[in-house]
Design a protein around this motif. Structure first.
Motif, mmCIF file in Angstrom:
data_model
loop_
_atom_site.group_PDB
_atom_site.id
_atom_site.type_symbol
_atom_site.label_atom_id
_atom_site.label_comp_id
_atom_site.label_asym_id
_atom_site.label_seq_id
_atom_site.Cartn_x
_atom_site.Cartn_y
_atom_site.Cartn_z
ATOM 1 N N LYS A 63 -65.359 17.555 72.546
ATOM 2 C CA LYS A 63 -65.400 17.007 73.897
ATOM 3 C C LYS A 63 -64.307 15.954 74.041
ATOM 4 O O LYS A 63 -64.398 14.863 73.481
ATOM 5 C CB LYS A 63 -66.768 16.387 74.192
ATOM 6 C CG LYS A 63 -67.925 17.372 74.119
ATOM 7 C CD LYS A 63 -67.800 18.454 75.182
ATOM 8 C CE LYS A 63 -68.989 19.411 75.142
ATOM 9 N NZ LYS A 63 -68.872 20.486 76.146
ATOM 10 N N THR A 64 -63.254 16.292 74.747
ATOM 11 C CA THR A 64 -62.136 15.383 74.923
ATOM 12 C C THR A 64 -62.359 14.478 76.130
ATOM 13 O O THR A 64 -63.288 14.685 76.921
ATOM 14 C CB THR A 64 -60.834 16.184 75.114
ATOM 15 O OG1 THR A 64 -60.944 16.933 76.322
ATOM 16 C CG2 THR A 64 -60.602 17.133 73.938
ATOM 17 N N VAL A 65 -61.455 13.507 76.267
ATOM 18 C CA VAL A 65 -61.524 12.597 77.413
ATOM 19 C C VAL A 65 -61.326 13.372 78.712
ATOM 20 O O VAL A 65 -61.980 13.106 79.730
ATOM 21 C CB VAL A 65 -60.458 11.482 77.282
ATOM 22 C CG1 VAL A 65 -60.456 10.591 78.522
ATOM 23 C CG2 VAL A 65 -60.720 10.644 76.038
ATOM 24 N N THR A 85 -62.139 16.527 79.339
ATOM 25 C CA THR A 85 -63.358 17.279 79.654
ATOM 26 C C THR A 85 -64.413 16.379 80.283
ATOM 27 O O THR A 85 -65.077 16.738 81.261
ATOM 28 C CB THR A 85 -63.920 17.931 78.386
ATOM 29 O OG1 THR A 85 -62.914 18.742 77.795
ATOM 30 C CG2 THR A 85 -65.134 18.787 78.712
ATOM 31 N N LYS A 86 -64.570 15.181 79.715
ATOM 32 C CA LYS A 86 -65.542 14.236 80.255
ATOM 33 C C LYS A 86 -65.140 13.760 81.651
ATOM 34 O O LYS A 86 -65.988 13.533 82.510
ATOM 35 C CB LYS A 86 -65.681 13.038 79.318
ATOM 36 C CG LYS A 86 -66.287 13.387 77.962
ATOM 37 C CD LYS A 86 -66.334 12.160 77.058
ATOM 38 C CE LYS A 86 -66.930 12.516 75.686
ATOM 39 N NZ LYS A 86 -66.931 11.347 74.773
ATOM 40 N N SER A 87 -63.823 13.600 81.857
ATOM 41 C CA SER A 87 -63.361 13.110 83.163
ATOM 42 C C SER A 87 -63.621 14.122 84.269
ATOM 43 O O SER A 87 -63.803 13.754 85.425
ATOM 44 C CB SER A 87 -61.874 12.763 83.100
ATOM 45 O OG SER A 87 -61.087 13.921 82.879
ATOM 46 N N LYS A 110 -66.341 16.041 84.536
ATOM 47 C CA LYS A 110 -67.731 15.811 84.938
ATOM 48 C C LYS A 110 -67.856 14.536 85.772
ATOM 49 O O LYS A 110 -68.592 14.494 86.758
ATOM 50 C CB LYS A 110 -68.620 15.722 83.701
ATOM 51 C CG LYS A 110 -68.682 17.008 82.902
ATOM 52 C CD LYS A 110 -69.560 16.853 81.668
ATOM 53 C CE LYS A 110 -69.610 18.157 80.857
ATOM 54 N NZ LYS A 110 -70.421 18.015 79.626
ATOM 55 N N GLY A 111 -67.109 13.507 85.363
ATOM 56 C CA GLY A 111 -67.157 12.248 86.115
ATOM 57 C C GLY A 111 -66.617 12.393 87.524
ATOM 58 O O GLY A 111 -67.190 11.856 88.477
ATOM 59 N N CYS A 161 -58.243 12.285 86.717
ATOM 60 C CA CYS A 161 -58.846 13.314 85.869
ATOM 61 C C CYS A 161 -57.790 14.318 85.408
ATOM 62 O O CYS A 161 -57.739 14.694 84.225
ATOM 63 C CB CYS A 161 -59.956 14.008 86.646
ATOM 64 S SG CYS A 161 -60.635 15.479 85.845
#
Length: 447
Positions: free
Chosen positions: A21-23, A25-27, A29-30, A303
């Protein structure tokens, strides 16, 4: 082919199932969460504000000012010319486009009981209008007592608004005193008239319910004076409120038909400041909500920047095997649009569901707040004798319950606006991703 390749690569980025899970990928969702969260209050505001303003407008126009008003100017300030009013009423009813008309004499004064006194708008009218005028029959409800007592009591009772009844602690059968003014020997002195309360009524709009006292027009002619009152004929029409041209033409017809000692005013002239206030308040709320959506869409830009940093090697490899700059750029533009679309698919349904259940949600929150407030009050005082429940919305300035109307056309426009903002926010970082230099990327990866 390039568009299809760009779309497939965008899908790979969005639906990457890698274990790491990279930054970036998380961004994603955010960004989706932020857009969804910003759209929920936007849908709630436009659904509730439209219905609330329409509900207030209906009551103000149909019950307070009517569609149009014919107002009399008397040369003799000592007595009303009831015969003139009756003749004018018949002429108005004969004008094409007028669906209903009735006489009204109104003034401001004081009303009092044994528990206190308060200001009121005293309106003298034919009691029959509460069963013959559709808007009165539909919008007025008896909270206590029966409206029938008003038009079956031979002019001995009055109807009072719910707000006045609560302030003065009045119930049907109680005595209410109407305090008006009269001129005697060039001196203005108060005049008091006692009457019985026939029923307590409400139209659902507390600003109006806290002002009105209705009494029979025969009694009004006895206790009111033309120089301190407004005598008029309230006119209902078959025109839509948005038909300004139609109202103007009908206004001219009525003035030509009646002609003497009268002025005719349209509903928008009588309520201009009120409706300007409604309109400006609604526009301000929508503008604030759109700013929130704009800020949420800007998250798409950051993102995509994070995704580009995570996938620099992939971009370099794709470009080294012949993928064009425009294909890479289009891929990340698709990513931005997908993020915006995902936020829309989550935020719009949630906003509609919350809007449809807003009354229950507010009631539930009020119960929770009052529960903790009671606990705190009991701990501080040892009893609940003087505890007052907390209301999240003061119904003095709103309708008793929040009406909801889902404006699907407006929601569709805001969906398109969100997609356009998503496109604009993703363009610059997508363009930079397409301009990524292959050699420099491999050199940095090797070092």
């Amino acid at each position: 082919m390039a568009v299809k390749s760009s779309f497939l690569y965008a899908l790979k980025i969005i639906f990457s199932h890698g274990t790491k899970k990279t930054v970036g990928t998380k961004s994603i969702k955010g960004a989706v969460f932020c857009i969804a969260l910003s759209l929920i209050p936007l849908v709630l505001v436009i659904s509730v504000s439209d219905a609330m303003i329409n509900g207030m407008t209906d009551r103000l126009v149909n019950l307070s000012s009517s569609h149009m008003q014919l107002q009399f100017v008397y040369e003799n300030p000592d007595s009303f010319d009831k015969a003139l009013m009756d003749i004018s009423l018949e002429k108005v009813r004969g004008v094409e486009g007028v669906t209903n008309a009735y006489e009204m004499i109104s003034t401001t004064g004081l009303v009092s009981s044994n528990k206190g006194r308060t200001g009121a708008t005293i309106r003298a009218c034919d009691p029959e209008i509460f069963k013959t005028v559709p808007s009165y029959n539909k919008m007025f409800n008896a909270i206590e007592g029966d409206i029938k007592d008003f038009y079956e009591s031979n002019g001995q009772t009055v109807l009072i608004g719910k707000g006045i009844a609560e302030k003065l602690q009045l119930k049907p059968g109680d005595t209410i005193r109407l305090i008006t003014t009269q001129k005697v020997n060039d001196k203005i002195i108060p005049k008091m008239t006692s009457m019985k309360v026939g029923a307590v009524i409400s139209c659902g709009y507390q600003e109006l319910d806290s002002l009105w006292v209705f009494l029979p027009i025969e009694k009004g002619i006895q206790i009111l004076k033309p120089d301190t009152s407004l005598s008029s004929i309230m006119i209902e029409t078959d025109r839509s409120l948005s038909d300004q041209k139609g109202f103007y033409q009908l206004q001219q017809k009525i003035e030509e038909e009646v002609g003497y000692f009268v002025s005719v005013y349209r509903w928008d002239e009588l309520n201009h400041s009120q409706f300007e206030n409604f309109s400006s308040t609604r526009m301000l709320l929508v503008f604030i909500m759109l700013l929130i959506v704009l800020v949420a869409c800007i998250n798409i830009s950051s993102c995509i920047v994070m995704i580009c940093l995570d996938r620099r090697k992939e971009i370099a490899i794709l470009k080294s095997v012949g993928t064009s700059n425009s294909t890479i750029t289009m891929s990340f533009i698709f990513v931005g649009l997908m993020i915006g679309l995902a936020g829309i698919l989550i935020g719009i349904p949630c906003g509609i569901i919350i809007s449809l259940n807003v009354n229950n949600i507010i009631w539930f929150i009020e119960q929770i707040v009052n529960l903790f407030a009671r606990i705190g009050y009991f701990i501080a005082n040892g009893n609940l004798n003087s505890f007052y429940s907390i209301r999240l919305m003061d119904d003095t300035y709103y309708l008793e319950s929040i009406p909801v109307h889902i404006p699907f056309i407006q929601i569709l426009l805001y969906i398109l606006a969100t997609l356009v903002l998503s496109l604009c926010a993703s363009f610059i970082p997508a363009y930079r991703a397409g301009k990524e230099k292959v050699c420099e990327t491999f050199r940095k990866a090797g070092s």
